[in-house]
Design an enzyme around this catalytic site. Structure first.
Site, PDB file in Angstrom:
ATOM      1  CG  ASP A  67      -0.228  -0.755   2.571  1.00 51.95           C
ATOM      2  OD1 ASP A  67       0.991  -0.564   2.507  1.00 51.95           O
ATOM      3  OD2 ASP A  67      -1.137  -1.064   3.215  1.00 51.95           O
ATOM      4  CG  ASN A 135      -8.679  -1.768  12.344  1.00 51.62           C
ATOM      5  OD1 ASN A 135      -7.692  -2.444  11.570  1.00 51.62           O
ATOM      6  ND2 ASN A 135      -9.386  -0.609  11.643  1.00 51.62           N
ATOM      7  CG  HIS A 137      -5.742  -2.233   8.984  1.00 52.77           C
ATOM      8  ND1 HIS A 137      -6.044  -0.887   9.366  1.00 52.77           N
ATOM      9  CD2 HIS A 137      -4.610  -2.523   8.994  1.00 52.77           C
ATOM     10  CE1 HIS A 137      -4.679  -0.567   9.636  1.00 52.77           C
ATOM     11  NE2 HIS A 137      -3.817  -1.695   9.364  1.00 52.77           N
ATOM     12  CD  GLU A 142      -8.802   0.615   7.984  1.00 51.54           C
ATOM     13  OE1 GLU A 142      -8.894  -0.258   8.522  1.00 51.54           O
ATOM     14  OE2 GLU A 142      -8.245   1.824   8.037  1.00 51.54           O
TER      15      GLU A 142
HETATM   16  C1  F6R Z   1       1.631  -1.455   5.929  1.00 52.79           C
HETATM   17  C2  F6R Z   1       0.206  -2.151   6.147  1.00 52.79           C
HETATM   18  C3  F6R Z   1      -0.647  -2.023   7.461  1.00 52.79           C
HETATM   19  C4  F6R Z   1       0.382  -2.497   8.645  1.00 52.79           C
HETATM   20  C5  F6R Z   1      -0.639  -2.428   9.755  1.00 52.79           C
HETATM   21  C6  F6R Z   1       0.095  -2.529  11.185  1.00 52.79           C
HETATM   22  O1  F6R Z   1       2.120  -1.902   5.087  1.00 52.79           O
HETATM   23  O2  F6R Z   1      -0.196  -2.851   5.146  1.00 52.79           O
HETATM   24  O3  F6R Z   1      -1.348  -3.155   7.217  1.00 52.79           O
HETATM   25  O4  F6R Z   1       0.700  -3.586   8.566  1.00 52.79           O
HETATM   26  O5  F6R Z   1      -1.201  -1.035   9.906  1.00 52.79           O
HETATM   27  O6  F6R Z   1       1.020  -1.509  11.277  1.00 52.79           O
HETATM   28  P1  F6R Z   1       2.288  -1.483  12.505  1.00 52.79           P
HETATM   29  O7  F6R Z   1       3.260  -2.427  12.200  1.00 52.79           O
HETATM   30  O8  F6R Z   1       2.782  -0.051  12.374  1.00 52.79           O
HETATM   31  O9  F6R Z   1       1.425  -1.547  14.048  1.00 52.79           O
END
Ligand code: F6R
Length: 243
Positions: A67, A135, A137, A142
């Site tokens: 992403d 959450n 995701h 989401e």
């Molecule tokens: C990042 C991504 C997100 C993160 C998730 C966890 O490329 O796709 O899904 O893996 O938001 O983020 P952290 O590791 O910062 O808790």
């Protein structure tokens, strides 16, 4: 789903890096799906260390990232292109022309189409690395009434915006949209590794590991339908979720 419980977050990342290296050593031109976020940082640290020891060669590896934030250029310090360059690409012998992070500027819908194409371009992703949102995701898919299969523009939830705000000086600067791989893109990978750490991930991981329920309210539960998923958690989180 295989679940690996390690002593610590750093150990989890070492295990993940070892699995990534195994794939690259087996297939020199492997295609890796990569993640950003805090969780992935120590995995890239370990990959850099293994590379410096001369035990892996990234010269023919191709990568595609999950992403990118809408509205940030690749030079913006909080963009995921910048993250990847700083944390990983600049330190190993990967050819940047073989790395793809969606463009966060311009026509977001077109950029999402390009990401969708890159997921399949030249073959399937051999290994996809994932973190998980508090959450549930994965990438930026989401929770909601429905989930989307192909790459698309996603409106970030307040929970995600709040979580991401730690990297921006004010909440108003936090992007509210992202270009993200969809669930179909992620599920098309031959192998998936999820690293999770921290008590704030416990609810999401409970949904992933307990029972057979698959729900759009916890997008990570979709991974139950994939035949080659490894979840790596540290003891602390494992105790909280009961594995
Ligand atoms: C990042 C991504 C997100 C993160 C998730 C966890 O490329 O796709 O899904 O893996 O938001 O983020 P952290 O590791 O910062 O808790």
């Amino acid at each position: 789903m295989e679940i690996i419980v390690t002593k610590s977050y750093t150990e989890s990342c070492k295990r993940a890096a070892k699995m990534i290296v195994a794939v690259v050593n087996e297939k020199k031109n492997a295609k890796l799906g990569l993640a950003t976020g805090s969780t992935a940082v120590a995995a890239y640290e370990e990959l850099k260390r293994i590379y410096k020891n001369g035990d892996v060669d990234f010269s023919d590896v191709k990568t595609v990232n999950l992403d990118e934030y809408c509205g940030l250029s690749g030079e913006h310090e909080q963009s995921y292109r910048y993250f990847m360059n700083e944390k990983f690409f600049n330190h190993v012998n990967i050819d940047k022309a073989n790395t793809f992070v969606a463009n966060g500027l311009g026509n977001f819908e077109e950029n999402a189409k390009e990401l969708d194409k890159m997921v399949y371009d030249g073959g399937t992703i051999d290994l996809q690395l994932l973190g998980i949102g508090r959450n549930g995701h994965i990438a930026f898919n989401e929770p909601g009434e429905s989930l989307i299969s192909c790459a698309h523009v996603e409106n970030l939830t307040q929970s995600t915006i709040d979580a991401n705000s730690r990297f921006f000086s004010t909440i108003d600067e936090v992007p509210t949209k992202a270009i993200t791989m969809g669930l179909g893109n992620i599920m098309s990978a031959k192998q998936i590794i999820v690293i999770a750490s921290g008590a704030e991930k416990a609810d999401a991981i409970k949904g992933l590991v307990n029972g057979n329920e698959i729900t759009t309210q916890n997008p990570s539960t979709m991974l139950k339908m994939h035949s080659n998923v490894t979840l790596i958690v540290d003891e602390e989180l494992a105790a909280l979720v009961g594995v």
